[in-house]
Design an enzyme around this catalytic site. Sequence first.
Site, PDB file in Angstrom:
ATOM      1  NE  ARG A 149      -3.509  -2.285   2.806  1.00 18.35           N
ATOM      2  CZ  ARG A 149      -3.186  -3.424   3.416  1.00 18.35           C
ATOM      3  NH1 ARG A 149      -1.965  -3.572   3.937  1.00 18.35           N
ATOM      4  NH2 ARG A 149      -4.053  -4.410   3.516  1.00 18.35           N
ATOM      5  CE  LYS A 173      -6.495  -0.944   4.755  1.00 24.76           C
ATOM      6  NZ  LYS A 173      -7.788  -1.209   4.076  1.00 24.76           N
ATOM      7  CG  HIS A 263      -5.122   0.528  -3.765  1.00 25.62           C
ATOM      8  ND1 HIS A 263      -4.291   0.839  -2.710  1.00 25.62           N
ATOM      9  CD2 HIS A 263      -5.954  -0.437  -3.312  1.00 25.62           C
ATOM     10  CE1 HIS A 263      -4.626   0.100  -1.662  1.00 25.62           C
ATOM     11  NE2 HIS A 263      -5.621  -0.687  -2.001  1.00 25.62           N
ATOM     12  NE  ARG A 266      -3.239  -3.549  -1.611  1.00 20.64           N
ATOM     13  CZ  ARG A 266      -2.649  -4.292  -0.678  1.00 20.64           C
ATOM     14  NH1 ARG A 266      -1.333  -4.374  -0.642  1.00 20.64           N
ATOM     15  NH2 ARG A 266      -3.365  -4.951   0.216  1.00 20.64           N
ATOM     16  CG  HIS A 289      -6.036  -8.694   1.019  1.00 21.51           C
ATOM     17  ND1 HIS A 289      -6.222  -9.102  -0.278  1.00 21.51           N
ATOM     18  CD2 HIS A 289      -5.891  -7.343   0.960  1.00 21.51           C
ATOM     19  CE1 HIS A 289      -6.197  -8.057  -1.089  1.00 21.51           C
ATOM     20  NE2 HIS A 289      -6.007  -6.978  -0.354  1.00 21.51           N
ATOM     21  CE1 TYR A 298      -6.668  -6.880  -7.049  1.00 23.10           C
ATOM     22  CE2 TYR A 298      -6.484  -8.065  -4.974  1.00 23.10           C
ATOM     23  CZ  TYR A 298      -6.484  -6.880  -5.682  1.00 23.10           C
ATOM     24  OH  TYR A 298      -6.310  -5.698  -5.025  1.00 23.10           O
TER      25      TYR A 298
END
Length: 317
Positions: A149, A173, A263, A266, A289, A298
């Site tokens: 990110r 995150k 992004h 990414r 994730h 994806y």
Amino acid sequence: MRMSEATDAFAAHVSDVRRLSPATTKAYRADLADLISVVGDVEVRDVQLEHLREWLWVATQRGDARSTLARRAAAARGFFAWALETGHIPVDPSLRLIAPKRAKTLPKVASADAVSDLLDRLGHAAAQGDPIALRDHAALELLYATGVRVSELCGLDLGDIDRERRTVRVVGKGSKERVVPFGGSAARALDAYLVRGRPVLRDRRLDALAAARASEPAGVTDAATPGDAVFLGVRGGRMGSRAVYDLVARALGPIMGGGVGPHALRHSAATHLLDGGADLRTVQELLGHASLGTTQIYTHVSAERLAATYRLAHPRA
């Protein structure tokens, strides 16, 4: 307790107790401030379901996206669940609040050839030795190679890079740390920047600080020095997210159209990994994730690309 006071207390709770990121805490504050702008700074116990429905209706009339409405409804549910748990309200008015589901849109993805051509062009420009060109090439190579990110890229320090093993340690995150590998192209671009580009940008900052200290010795502190940040801005400080957004927009805009941010690299990295045979669990771990369901989008992108290629190539499609 009034809504404004409760918002401050809730923000402190999600930041200090739940350990959510500053960006998430800021988003909660913004959503609750929007609620206050509609219902007023009333007592928390006076807010009813009808008020929350009116709030979302106002946002709908304003033209807010479905994803925004869904996020704000989630923020309200989290806030009132906390208020109930802490005894500020006797009943949670958000239990029956219904918001539109987020629209399922596939992320924008550049083709592997387009990204390769772009990075090759940036590499040729960086070969001239300009420190900004060296930095830009290294940043985009690393974004695409690792799928990190933009906040993770900007937060990199020199100690986070293992140039021998070709890995970077990032904090994602929820303050979760992971180690991500990168390939030869990114390694060469990063080495060139760290050897020939970063020292120039660092010295610019140090020269500016020396000049400032000479004129106002009491007004400048050592906290303003470049430190260990990997990617530095034009003035030698840590490169910010906005600068990376502008860089990606300039580089990828002609390829993918407007509204392109970091992004996009990414998304492209994840899709190209799956196209190349990587399994879903590996891609999930690389991207950081928490849920495999987030990574599964994806697979849909890959399927869409496969179907589009089939329609173009098969004589009886």
